[in-house]
Design an enzyme around this catalytic site. Structure first.
Site, short mmCIF file in Angstrom:
data_model
loop_
_atom_site.label_atom_id
_atom_site.label_comp_id
_atom_site.label_asym_id
_atom_site.label_seq_id
_atom_site.Cartn_x
_atom_site.Cartn_y
_atom_site.Cartn_z
N GLU A 1 -17.84 -67.99 28.33
CA GLU A 1 -16.59 -67.88 27.57
C GLU A 1 -15.83 -66.64 27.98
OE1 GLU A 1 -19.88 -69.01 24.52
OE2 GLU A 1 -19.74 -68.00 26.46
N CYS B 1 -18.65 -63.35 22.07
CA CYS B 1 -17.76 -64.35 22.64
C CYS B 1 -16.84 -64.96 21.58
CB CYS B 1 -18.56 -65.44 23.35
SG CYS B 1 -19.31 -64.87 24.88
#
Length: 158
Positions: free
Chosen positions: A87, A116
């Site tokens: 991510e 993330c």
């Protein structure tokens, strides 16, 4: 004459993008788990990312895994890793190439960790489609506080 695929067997958009996230994960250089991520808006892929070392830095496959050497459990002491998460790499690619991620959906092969999740929230991601669980309940809590939509894909039974 080639066989024509039945249109009713086409995957849904979520299935399609999730399958692509799985393909992206095959580029991962992590020794522990391979993760892929796509950022998508209006059924168009904005960026992709997979977990691995930053550009120009030795991959875990070459340098070894400090987390494995120290027996660090999944979800703990993430700062002791040479790699970035999928991510993070997807958001970094968007920033590097000037791609607006506001209102996008993230397709990730595993539930994002807290770090993330915070990055995805601040990048304007509105929905996350994921499959595997990750031991980070605070990530889920903060996503809900931010009014982010979390959608867990069910693993198909073979």
């Amino acid at each position: 004459m080639p066989e024509t695929k039945n249109r009713s067997s086409r995957p849904s958009w979520d299935d399609y993008f999730f399958q692509l996230a799985e393909v992206v994960s095959s580029r991962s250089t992590c020794l522990r788990r391979q993760v892929g991520a796509l950022l998508v808006r209006d059924n168009r892929i904005l960026t992709t990312g997979y977990n691995g070392a930053p550009a120009g830095v030795a991959h875990c496959q070459e340098a070894g895994c400090l987390r494995n050497q120290l027996n660090i459990p999944s979800g703990e002491k993430q700062e002791l890793c040479r790699g970035l998460h999928a991510e993070q790499n997807a958001v970094v690619q968007a920033a590097l190439h000037g791609v607006d991620t506001s209102g996008a959906t993230a397709y990730v092969t595993i539930q994002p960790c807290l770090t993330c999740m915070k990055i995805l929230i601040n990048a304007g991601i509105k929905k996350i489609v994921y499959q595997g669980d990750y031991p980070d309940p605070l990530a889920v809590q903060i996503a809900r506080e931010a009014k982010m939509i979390l959608s867990k894909m069910e693993v198909p039974v073979a």
